[in-house]
Design a protein around this motif. Structure first.
Motif, PDB file in Angstrom:
ATOM      1  N   THR A  97       0.851  -1.184   0.000  1.00  0.00           N
ATOM      2  CA  THR A  97       0.000   0.000   0.000  1.00  0.00           C
ATOM      3  C   THR A  97       0.887   1.235   0.000  1.00  0.00           C
ATOM      4  O   THR A  97       1.648   1.449   0.951  1.00  0.00           O
ATOM      5  CB  THR A  97      -0.914   0.020   1.236  1.00  0.00           C
ATOM      6  OG1 THR A  97      -1.660  -1.196   1.293  1.00  0.00           O
ATOM      7  CG2 THR A  97      -1.868   1.200   1.173  1.00  0.00           C
ATOM      8  N   SER A 139       2.705  -6.094  -6.452  1.00  0.00           N
ATOM      9  CA  SER A 139       1.381  -5.492  -6.599  1.00  0.00           C
ATOM     10  C   SER A 139       1.338  -4.224  -5.762  1.00  0.00           C
ATOM     11  O   SER A 139       1.761  -4.226  -4.607  1.00  0.00           O
ATOM     12  CB  SER A 139       0.285  -6.459  -6.149  1.00  0.00           C
ATOM     13  OG  SER A 139       0.313  -7.653  -6.912  1.00  0.00           O
ATOM     14  N   THR A 141      -1.099  -0.980  -4.390  1.00  0.00           N
ATOM     15  CA  THR A 141      -2.411  -0.374  -4.219  1.00  0.00           C
ATOM     16  C   THR A 141      -2.229   0.906  -3.435  1.00  0.00           C
ATOM     17  O   THR A 141      -1.130   1.211  -2.966  1.00  0.00           O
ATOM     18  CB  THR A 141      -3.390  -1.337  -3.512  1.00  0.00           C
ATOM     19  OG1 THR A 141      -4.702  -0.775  -3.532  1.00  0.00           O
ATOM     20  CG2 THR A 141      -2.964  -1.595  -2.077  1.00  0.00           C
ATOM     21  N   SER A 172      -3.399  -1.181  -8.499  1.00  0.00           N
ATOM     22  CA  SER A 172      -4.811  -0.926  -8.211  1.00  0.00           C
ATOM     23  C   SER A 172      -4.934   0.398  -7.470  1.00  0.00           C
ATOM     24  O   SER A 172      -4.568   0.503  -6.294  1.00  0.00           O
ATOM     25  CB  SER A 172      -5.391  -2.059  -7.350  1.00  0.00           C
ATOM     26  OG  SER A 172      -6.736  -1.781  -6.989  1.00  0.00           O
ATOM     27  N   MET A 306      -1.846  -9.412  -7.905  1.00  0.00           N
ATOM     28  CA  MET A 306      -2.994  -8.931  -7.130  1.00  0.00           C
ATOM     29  C   MET A 306      -3.939 -10.052  -6.698  1.00  0.00           C
ATOM     30  O   MET A 306      -3.526 -11.184  -6.493  1.00  0.00           O
ATOM     31  CB  MET A 306      -3.709  -7.818  -7.906  1.00  0.00           C
ATOM     32  CG  MET A 306      -2.817  -6.604  -8.161  1.00  0.00           C
ATOM     33  SD  MET A 306      -3.638  -5.207  -8.978  1.00  0.00           S
ATOM     34  CE  MET A 306      -3.883  -5.833 -10.642  1.00  0.00           C
TER      35      MET A 306
END
Length: 321
Positions: A97, A139, A141, A172, A306
């Motif tokens: 994140t 991944s 986000t 994302s 993801m």
């Protein structure tokens, strides 16, 4: 019992109590509806995986017999497997994140109440280097801190920094008009822009201030740029939609080449009085999704990053059954 039926029941429960040592295997989420919880575990059996939050009063029990073996017990069923260590957020991924916190206040999410902070590109690079032997992809986000434009800039700087690792990269975030083109130009493999709800009406009620049409436009453009099987969107199951509304949403998205990630609601924040969807509903909607995915020539097994690559939080056609 088939794995799909068992997993639907586990997703309905959402939790597990742990017997045995758990040091080093707890994953704590900093994004999405599970953020801020006391941790979760990933139980796998063969190629199948499920993520469950830790709770002492859970009807599900995971008995850890040693570092590499565990037994899941639920409603008279016993499944042998293991509890997988999470590299960063989930097994085999550096799922990071960038911005922890959000200016939007979606009713199902507690992220806006948490301290707002973001990781620098340098710190994210260090985090990835620490887990490199244990990951297959990266991944990214992010919440939205400041403005969507500022957050997109932060994520793009991170993307530029981590491309050097040569691993499949998925992103994302809340998309702006040119976000798909920018990410594609940088070499991102897959994107996930979340529509969140099955209908526009529910979206306006649950995610005030966000633009669902803008997200849909970004998804459609992403299919053109990234191709089929590389574009995803989370849709919450149990947010107040009917089965027919959910199925209509699934049919529309898959016809456009977009793979929906059907995420059972985690009741918290302003929706803490809601119930998790039943196992029967989770299974029925997943089976319908499977039919529509096949009908439209899509394939979840192609996903490399993801949520669809992980499968921990969702019942995924083509992977779970």
């Amino acid at each position: 019992m088939k794995w799909s039926e068992l997993k639907a029941g586990l997703l309905e429960a959402g939790t597990a109590k742990i017997t045995g040592g758990i040091k080093g295997i707890i994953s704590v989420s900093t994004a999405g509806p599970s953020s801020g919880e006391g941790g979760s575990v990933f139980f796998s059996s063969g190629n199948m995986r499920v993520r469950l939050s830790i709770a002492d009063d859970s009807p599900v029990e995971i008995v850890i017999t040693d570092r590499d073996n565990a037994v899941l017990k639920f409603e008279g069923e016993e499944v042998e497997g293991r509890v997988e260590p999470a590299a960063l957020h989930c097994p085999r991924q550096a799922f990071i994140t960038v911005s922890e916190g959000c200016i939007f206040r979606c009713r199902y999410c507690s992220v806006p109440t948490q301290e707002k902070k973001f990781k620098s590109p340098e710190r994210i690079e260090e985090m990835i280097e620490e887990v490199l032997p244990d990951i297959d992809c990266i991944s990214l986000t992010s919440g939205v801190i400041g403005s969507p434009e500022e957050d997109e800039e932060r994520v793009i700087e991170v993307v530029k920094r981590v491309m050097k690792f040569g691993l499949p990269l998925g992103v994302s975030i809340y998309p702006l008009k040119d976000t798909p083109e920018k990410l594609h130009g940088l070499g991102v493999l897959e994107v996930k822009f979340n529509l969140e709800t099955a209908t526009d009406k529910l979206f306006r009620e649950i995610c005030p201030g966000m633009e669902r049409e803008q997200i849909m436009d970004a998804l459609i453009e992403s299919v053109r740029l990234f191709g089929k099987n590389r574009v995803f969107t989370n849709i919450i199951l149990g947010a107040g939609e009917s089965d027919s509304e959910m199925k209509a949403c699934i049919s529309e998205l898959t016809a456009l080449g977009i793979i929906p990630v059907i995420r059972p609601l985690t009741p918290k924040a302003e929706m803490s009085d809601f119930k998790r969807p039943s196992r029967r509903r989770i299974l029925d909607i997943a089976e319908y999704l499977g039919v529509e995915i096949r009908k439209n020539g899509l394939d979840t097994t192609v996903a490399e990053t993801m949520c669809t690559a992980c499968t921990g939080c969702d019942l995924v056609p083509g992977r779970d059954f």
